[in-house]
Design a protein around this motif. Sequence first.
Motif: not given
Length: 341
Positions: A191-211
């Motif tokens: 959340e801390a990182v993604s909230e600062e990234m424009e691509a995520y629209g200022g919202e926290g992104y927490t989905e972990i990769r499953a590959d």
Amino acid sequence: MNRILKSRAFKTTVIAAAVMGVAGVAQARDQIRIVGSSTVYPFASYVTEEFGAVTSYPTPVIESTGSGGGIRLFCNGVGEGTPDITNASRRIKSSELERCAENGVTDVTEVKIGSDGIVFAQSSTNAGMDLTLEQLFLAVAAQVPVDGELVDNPYAKWSDIDASLPDREISVYGPPSTSGTRDAFEELVMEAVSEEMEAYGGEGYTEIRADGAYIDAGENDNLIVQRLTEDTDSFGIFGYSFLVENANSLSASHIDGVEATPEAISAGDYPIARSLFFYVKNQHAEEVPPLYEYVDMFVSETMIGEGGYLTDIGLIPLPEAEREMARERVAQRGTLQVADL
């Protein structure tokens, strides 16, 4: 100390499942039942064994279920088939406390016992690695920004993220979704990182990769430690105390230039620091006479204070004022309210 702790963990775990599965109405018993966080487990195990050794009561039964799993069991209701205490490596959520109340668990005391850091560790046979929070996020997120668009994570090697990082495949053993460590990692890193990234629209992104780059290693952090000694190209995510216990074979990456040390974690300088808790079901106190005696032992200076027994196995003490607040809350049997969260 390590051999004793492992013996205690084995003894308490093998009998826990059978005992905790028994359902029925509340009745008097003198054996405390505890569930919850794998991170808090080593500390609680030490206290349970000490309690069994120096009191007339039997050693409490303790099971490592993960923070989320423990809180779920704890909140299932009041009675013989439910635990008296749950340990947690993150604070209980308001939705969880509301579920407790819905099931009749209406008198819960929250006890903060210390601080902990989440480490990103590898075999000490490798050269040390410095990472930023953003690099760590890009290694494990399911989708990442590329040319301003979110795409499925394309990074196969650390050097794909940054040429200064090792030319090693990204392979990370980490906790499952029921783990408090996973919750804290998602909050403090994802959340801390993604909230600062424009691509995520200022919202926290927490989905972990499953590959396959992130491997769900279960609730037992000792298994992650074991895998890192065998799979020396991989990294693991777990609590600081497990690094202390395995300092001869593992080393932790610096995060944003900060080393995971007790001083840095306690001061909040280490970016992935969090608090540790346990929760007491006060409605069980009358039927489980040793409950508060155990709780008092846990929050004593002998256990959680500066130089206390639990600091020897990795607990990072709270400031003195906070330790006193924890003891006062226990003494007053303070009831946690949703509004407090």
